[in-house]
Design a protein around this motif. Structure first.
Motif, PDB file in Angstrom:
ATOM      1  N   LYS A 159      74.183 -59.612  95.697  1.00 27.16           N
ATOM      2  CA  LYS A 159      74.769 -60.913  95.373  1.00 27.16           C
ATOM      3  C   LYS A 159      75.808 -60.777  94.267  1.00 27.16           C
ATOM      4  CE  LYS A 159      72.671 -63.042  98.514  1.00 27.16           C
ATOM      5  NZ  LYS A 159      73.447 -63.373  99.713  1.00 27.16           N
ATOM      6  N   PHE A 160      75.546 -59.904  93.303  1.00 31.52           N
ATOM      7  CA  PHE A 160      76.527 -59.684  92.243  1.00 31.52           C
ATOM      8  C   PHE A 160      77.797 -59.066  92.829  1.00 31.52           C
ATOM      9  CE2 PHE A 160      78.502 -57.317  88.798  1.00 31.52           C
ATOM     10  CZ  PHE A 160      78.736 -58.360  87.926  1.00 31.52           C
ATOM     11  N   ASP A 161      77.644 -58.099  93.717  1.00 34.84           N
ATOM     12  CA  ASP A 161      78.808 -57.497  94.375  1.00 34.84           C
ATOM     13  C   ASP A 161      79.588 -58.557  95.158  1.00 34.84           C
ATOM     14  OD1 ASP A 161      78.310 -54.971  93.370  1.00 34.84           O
ATOM     15  OD2 ASP A 161      77.377 -54.220  95.206  1.00 34.84           O
ATOM     16  N   GLN A 162      78.882 -59.489  95.799  1.00 37.19           N
ATOM     17  CA  GLN A 162      79.552 -60.558  96.534  1.00 37.19           C
ATOM     18  C   GLN A 162      80.340 -61.459  95.583  1.00 37.19           C
ATOM     19  OE1 GLN A 162      76.520 -62.520  98.850  1.00 37.19           O
ATOM     20  NE2 GLN A 162      76.329 -60.811 100.279  1.00 37.19           N
ATOM     21  N   VAL A 187      81.668 -60.521  92.696  1.00 39.69           N
ATOM     22  CA  VAL A 187      82.843 -59.740  92.301  1.00 39.69           C
ATOM     23  C   VAL A 187      83.885 -59.762  93.419  1.00 39.69           C
ATOM     24  CG1 VAL A 187      83.674 -57.402  91.778  1.00 39.69           C
ATOM     25  CG2 VAL A 187      81.597 -58.270  90.675  1.00 39.69           C
ATOM     26  N   ASP A 188      83.463 -59.548  94.650  1.00 33.83           N
ATOM     27  CA  ASP A 188      84.381 -59.558  95.783  1.00 33.83           C
ATOM     28  C   ASP A 188      85.035 -60.932  95.956  1.00 33.83           C
ATOM     29  OD1 ASP A 188      83.767 -56.893  96.266  1.00 33.83           O
ATOM     30  OD2 ASP A 188      82.371 -57.342  97.907  1.00 33.83           O
ATOM     31  N   THR A 189      84.274 -61.990  95.746  1.00 36.17           N
ATOM     32  CA  THR A 189      84.816 -63.350  95.858  1.00 36.17           C
ATOM     33  C   THR A 189      85.884 -63.586  94.807  1.00 36.17           C
ATOM     34  OG1 THR A 189      82.773 -64.208  96.809  1.00 36.17           O
ATOM     35  CG2 THR A 189      84.241 -65.810  95.760  1.00 36.17           C
ATOM     36  N   VAL A 190      85.577 -63.261  93.550  1.00 33.38           N
ATOM     37  CA  VAL A 190      86.568 -63.436  92.478  1.00 33.38           C
ATOM     38  C   VAL A 190      87.797 -62.584  92.769  1.00 33.38           C
ATOM     39  CG1 VAL A 190      87.041 -63.077  90.015  1.00 33.38           C
ATOM     40  CG2 VAL A 190      84.873 -64.114  90.733  1.00 33.38           C
TER      41      VAL A 190
END
Length: 110
Positions: free
Chosen positions: A18-21, A23-26
């Protein structure tokens, strides 16, 4: 975290995914919008949410779980404004005064 309890491993994996998601979203948001907030009280920008999550993860992983005091300014997390790449960069590196290895346990994802 190397846990022998399967439920803990699943939770850690979910949190990291979820944290990677996040980061990817930002990272996918146009540069001119990463500091944008809605015209509503207590609205936060994408960068502010990312900076807050990094601060929260550092606190829980270092201060709470390991007893290593990591300085944190929660109010500053919610007023942060910065270039997108500076926000993304924070996921991998600690607060300047912190001994922790970073916000993302596996380090930079470049």
């Amino acid at each position: 975290m190397n846990s022998s309890v399967p439920g803990q491993r699943v939770l850690v994996q979910l949190l990291l995914e979820k944290f990677d998601q996040l980061v990817d979203t930002v990272n996918g948001i146009p540069d001119e919008l990463v500091n944008f907030t809605l015209p509503a009280q207590a609205s936060n920008s994408p960068v502010q949410i990312l900076v807050h999550c990094c601060g929260m993860m550092r606190r829980w992983s270092s201060t709470v779980n390991l007893g290593v005091a990591v300085p944190r300014d929660r109010d500053a997390e919610f007023s942060a404004q910065m270039e997108k790449q500076d926000g993304i960069h924070r996921r991998s590196f600690p607060h300047p005064d912190a001994p922790a290895s970073g916000c993302h346990p596996s380090g930079p994802r470049e």
